[in-house]
Design an enzyme around this catalytic site. Structure first.
Site, short mmCIF file in Angstrom:
data_model
loop_
_atom_site.label_atom_id
_atom_site.label_comp_id
_atom_site.label_asym_id
_atom_site.label_seq_id
_atom_site.Cartn_x
_atom_site.Cartn_y
_atom_site.Cartn_z
N HIS A 120 -23.08 -12.60 -46.39
CA HIS A 120 -22.01 -13.11 -45.69
C HIS A 120 -21.93 -11.72 -44.53
CE1 HIS A 120 -20.09 -16.89 -47.15
NE2 HIS A 120 -20.68 -16.23 -48.26
N CYS A 139 -24.69 -18.64 -45.62
CA CYS A 139 -24.35 -19.30 -46.64
C CYS A 139 -24.32 -20.82 -46.74
CB CYS A 139 -23.09 -18.78 -47.34
SG CYS A 139 -22.54 -19.01 -49.01
N GLU A 143 -19.84 -11.52 -42.02
CA GLU A 143 -18.58 -11.61 -41.62
C GLU A 143 -17.55 -10.96 -42.63
OE1 GLU A 143 -20.00 -14.01 -43.07
OE2 GLU A 143 -18.64 -15.49 -44.02
#
Lengths: 233, 766
Positions: free
Chosen positions: A198, A89, A200
């Site tokens: 993302h 990002c 994560e």
């Protein structure tokens, strides 16, 4: 044997730094060292994540100021030596601004911030972050950005495509990115990855998707391999 | 305590106007309040002091009209009697040793004159309330109310501008902070035409032993300011919040604060790092009335004084007077008292985060706030005179005439709709009911990776709190303003019941409540009646459901030339999951699952048409008696529901609220991308007309789905029986792309989705 340690860069305004830390440690792959934006010593770091957020409040352009910070010089050297570096990002925006990856991320075509799960098509598995993915398969990883529309020159796009440097493409383009690009690879050993989604945030069913797990499994494997080589060597 | 008469008498800066009762009234004081200030001070206040009285004695800061009524909230009364009111409430997060800190606050008037900055600073302000208690913010919810947006008149255009500006402000600020916006509600009604409501709720987590306090401690300790430099923005925001919106409000735009989320984010990190040093002896954020409020309230609570040198306060404009510095509401600022000798350590943390900071004064034993500026002493006022010294009022209350008229309205005499399918589509496409995806997809609702039930997926947001070992909490905001208009006491109780029910629908046990009482002008008898009825209703219901009000906010004067708003006591409720319980969403999961309606026994003939969305949308009426609420029965339904969830028996749960049963099952079908066939028997519904069965909003009802033919189905019925509630079979999930109620209505999923998902994007594309 040393424990795999990733460095997570923290700029003023980073806000996914702790999420990257949590994903790595909760998946049980090793340690995390938070790297302050003024740090320049990367000793003991096996891989680096430049996390999402709003570094320096997106002053000038997203990632523009962070790209000039002391830590990014060290990250550039690390990447030039073949060290794995992923920008997620805002991290992707920073890597582009720092010249570690080609192209730029501009305002979403819809002109608003978009936070939602996206289906990504895996375009290559040839990278320390990707080898656990299945080329041609689909994975779900969420996005959350206002400036994620990837753009580059026709020459750069041709290079990306010819050299198999496109990591992920959106199945349904959420932001107007050129050629549906969601993430690209660079670096001397295909060791630098930039992606807007993302990983994560996609590490458990409870969070809604698991499409980010192979990202971390790949990285853990790549680091282990390097550590083994060092031990053997 | 040192004698104030031994100190020099404060003098006015020559640039200030002379102080008299007219100036005091211009600043918002009553003439009697001015007289009281002069009497208690023993002299005419300086202009700076007068400003301090004006902001501290405004309704916004002093709750002078609401304080007596708010004592109906047990926790408020306790805290007030102990002089221990803090910025937000704290409740234990189960037995994890962590506490949940949460509060809701309004930013209504600023959002009307400047929607982007008004809402952004609303989020920023509530976040600072959380961090100043030492908690890391983990979630934001927003309850928003706007006027009608669907139409072509100037007022519709303005409402769309306000709606889009407010949403943009929230997304811009919240996303940058890295605090997920996980839920909330948005409704539309003409009563909010020139008075939108923007209520932001923040939730944080703190170790229970480390809750920071605002009382200043330790005479001789340095007072340290940190955060953004002070400018002229937001001067007298508190007094602006304490009058009705009028034509002149536009001229108040300079009174709206301007936020910078980047500094907001730095302030979170710096504050938590500063508190972690263990050297802080009192901390408070700058909310309404800025420096005045922070210095006065910290001193008052600590029973100390402060000597402050305004010259060294970091300023971003030149030539500011002390009165401007002390009433500015510049954002992203904090005040703390530091254990003497550790100030350099604190300032170094601020330097690290790029925040300005300065030692601006000392804690004294004078119990007065003394302000030095450019060689003069401009103020010397006893702190407690400015806080507890504010006169309180009990205002006259009178029931408005419309109440009795509405309660007596006979909804049974209304005709049935010509086409039930059309009515359902109309309801699904009502902006208040329609999906708010257009909004929540612009909010980062996943950052911090703790959000397990995202907006649109369940009746409440669910977070697995990492700091508490992954223990889950749930949060919701609720209020049906139309119901609170028709019956403020009962309507408020329904709001609490619904909030509690929403938490139960995901599997959480309600633990505490914050409220945001958006009310009309209390100086009008009917306005004060509505306010006090709402408070009494809330207090009873919150106590009953085991979720006492632990923090809150009152916003009066929500009136404009077109009239008052509906009384809108927004409930923010937080619940905790029993250990190991998995959350449940609202989406139907699998074809052939059976659909049951849970409800109290003996309520089959409850029609729920009075005050319903159906009555408003289909008949254009806002009237009728509200559905009954039997709180014991409601609790039985919720207890049964939570037990079903805890045993993993049910696959979805969704409470019946706006739009009634049919809207409810449509939402679950749309979320699950399934069809549903309803097999309703009118005898299960006391032979009511189909309009009431389909669209009535009787209370205490939840729709659940369960696997067909398994042990779960038996277990569901057993649990229902054990709790003395009814589980009525009402249908089955299908693979057909339809919502079907044979012989009554049939709507394709595509048409339902177009109405539900398409309405707001279509309107906002205008």
């Amino acid at each position: 044997m040393s424990i795999p340690t990733i460095g997570v860069v923290v700029f003023p305004g980073s806000n996914c730094d702790r999420d990257a830390e949590a994903a790595w440690t909760e998946l049980g792959f090793g340690n995390v060292k938070m790297l302050w934006h003024q740090d320049t010593d990367l000793t003991g770091i096996d891989a680096i994540i430049v996390p999402g957020g709003f570094s320096y409040g997106d002053a000038l352009r997203a990632g523009a100021v962070a790209a000039m910070s002391p830590v990014m010089d060290a990250v550039a050297d690390f990447a030039a030596d073949g060290g794995p570096v992923a920008g997620i990002c805002n991290g992707f925006q920073i890597l582009c601004e720092a010249g570690l990856l080609p192209g730029a991320l501009t305002r979403n075509s819809g002109l608003t911030f978009v936070c939602k799960p996206t289906v990504l098509k895996v375009c290559t598995d040839d990278s320390p972050f990707l080898f656990e993915y299945e080329v041609g398969g689909n994975v779900i990883i969420p996005i959350a950005h206002g400036e994620g529309r990837y753009v580059c020159s026709p020459e750069t796009l041709a290079e990306l495509e010819e050299n198999d440097l496109i990591a992920f493409r959106y199945a349904e383009n959420p932001n107007g990115s050129l050629a549906d690009i969601a993430g690209i690879i660079g670096g001397p050993d295909r060791n630098v990855l930039g992606m807007m989604p993302h990983p994560e945030r996609a590490v458990s069913e409870a969070l809604g998707s698991t499409g980010g797990i192979p990202f971390f499994v790949s990285l853990a494997g790549a680091i282990q391999q390097t550590l083994n080589e060092v031990t053997v060597g | 305590m040192p004698d104030a008469s031994a100190r020099p008498v404060p003098v006015n800066h020559p640039a200030y106007p002379a102080v008299n009762v007219d100036v005091a009234m211009e600043l918002g004081l009553r003439s009697s309040e001015y007289d009281l200030a002069v009497e208690r001070l023993g002299r005419v206040p300086t202009y700076l002091e007068l400003n301090m009285f004006a902001v501290e004695w405004s309704e916004h800061c002093a709750y002078k009209y609401s304080r007596n009524t708010l004592r109906a909230f047990g926790e408020f009364k306790k805290a007030q009697d102990a002089n221990a009111l803090e910025g937000a409430g704290v409740v234990p997060l189960g037995n994890t040793g962590q506490g949940i800190v949460f509060k809701m606050e309004s930013h209504n008037h600023p959002s009307y004159v400047e929607p982007f900055n008004g809402s952004a600073t609303g989020v920023g302000g509530i976040i600072r309330d959380i961090i100043s208690m030492g908690a890391r913010p983990i979630a934001v919810l927003d309850s928003l109310r706007f006027g009608d947006i669907d139409g072509d008149t100037d007022i519709h255009i303005k409402n769309r501008f306000l709606f889009s500006g407010v949403v943009h402000g929230i997304s811009s600020y919240g996303n940058c902070l890295g605090v997920p916006t996980v839920g909330g509600e948005i409704t539309f009604h003409p009563c909010y035409n020139t008075n939108p409501l923007v209520n932001a709720m923040a939730i944080g987590v703190v170790e229970l032993g480390n809750v920071a306090k605002s009382a200043a401690k330790g005479v001789g300790n340095p007072v340290v300011f940190f955060g953004s430099a002070t400018g002229r923005d937001g001067i007298h925001g508190a007094t602006f919040a304490s009058v009705e919106i009028s034509e002149a409000s536009e001229a108040k735009r300079p009174n709206v604060q301007v936020g910078d989320p980047f500094f907001g984010k730095l302030l979170i990190e710096a504050t938590l790092e500063i508190l972690a040093t263990g050297h802080i002896r009192g901390i408070q954020d700058f909310g309404a009335a800025g420096f005045t409020c922070a210095s006065v309230e910290m001193s008052s609570k600590g029973n100390v004084g402060m000597d402050i040198n305004a010259d060294v306060i970091p300023q971003r404009e030149t030539g500011m007077t002390a009165a401007e510095i002390f009433t500015s509401e510049s954002q992203e600022r904090m005040l703390c008292v530091v254990e003497k000798g550790h100030e350099d350590e604190i300032i170094a943390i601020c330097d690290k985060w790029g925040l300005s900071s300065a030692v601006i004064g000392t804690v004294t034993d004078t119990q007065s706030v003394v302000i030095h500026h450019q060689g003069r002493i401009e103020a010397d006022v006893p702190a407690q005179l400015l806080t507890d010294g504010c006169p309180t009022y009990t205002l006259d209350a009178a029931e408005p005439d419309y109440i009795a008229v509405c309660k007596a309205f006979d909804t049974d005499a209304l005709p049935e709709p010509a086409d039930y399918s059309a009515s359902l589509l109309k309801l699904l496409g009502t902006p208040t009911i329609a999906s708010k995806r257009w909004v929540f997809e612009t909010y980062d609702h996943q950052v911090q990776t703790q959000t397990e039930v995202v907006p649109g997926a369940g009746d409440a947001a669910v977070l697995a709190v990492r700091a508490a070992g992954g223990r889950r909490i749930a949060a919701t905001t609720d209020c049906n303003p139309r119901w609170c208009y028709l019956d403020p006491h009962l309507g408020s109780q329904h709001a609490v019941a619904e909030a509690s029910r929403n938490l139960s629908c995901v599997g959480a046990v309600p633990v505490a409540t914050t409220d945001n009482l958006n009310m009309p002008n209390p100086e009008k008898e009917t306005g004060f009646w509505q306010f006090s009825q709402c408070v009494y209703g809330l207090a009873e219901a919150c106590d009953f459901f085991g979720a006492p009000v632990v923090s809150g906010n009152v916003s009066f004067y929500n009136e404009s030339p077109t009239g008052p708003i509906h009384p809108t006591p927004t409930i923010g409720m937080v619940g905790v999951f029993p250990e190991g319980v998995e959350p449940v969403g609202l989406a139907f999961q699998s074809v052939n699952d059976l659909v049951y309606l849970l409800r109290p026994v003996g309520t089959e003939d409850e029609r729920g048409i009075g005050g319903s969305q159906y009555l408003y949308v289909e008949h254009g009426l806002e009237t009728g008696a509200l559905p009954k609420l039997d709180m014991e029965a409601e609790l039985a339904v919720q207890n049964a529901l939570r037990e079903m969830i805890a045993h993993g028996i049910i696959k979805s749960a969704h409470d019946c609220s706006d739009g009634g049963l049919l809207v409810n099952v449509c939402e679950s079908a749309l979320a699950g991308n399934t069809g549903v066939e309803l097999r309703l028997s009118v005898t299960d519904f006391g032979d009511q007309p189909w309009s009431a069965i389909c669209f009535g909003e009787a209370a205490s009802r939840v729709v659940v789905s369960v696997r067909e033919g398994g042990d779960e189905q038996t277990a569901l019925l057993d649990i229902a029986e054990a709790h003395g509630i009814e589980a009525v079979f009402i249908g089955q999930v299908t693979s057909r792309n339809k919502i079907e109620l044979p012989g009554v209505l049939e709507v394709s999923i595509d048409a339902a989705r177009d109405a539900f998902e398409g309405t707001i994007p279509r309107i906002m594309a205008h």
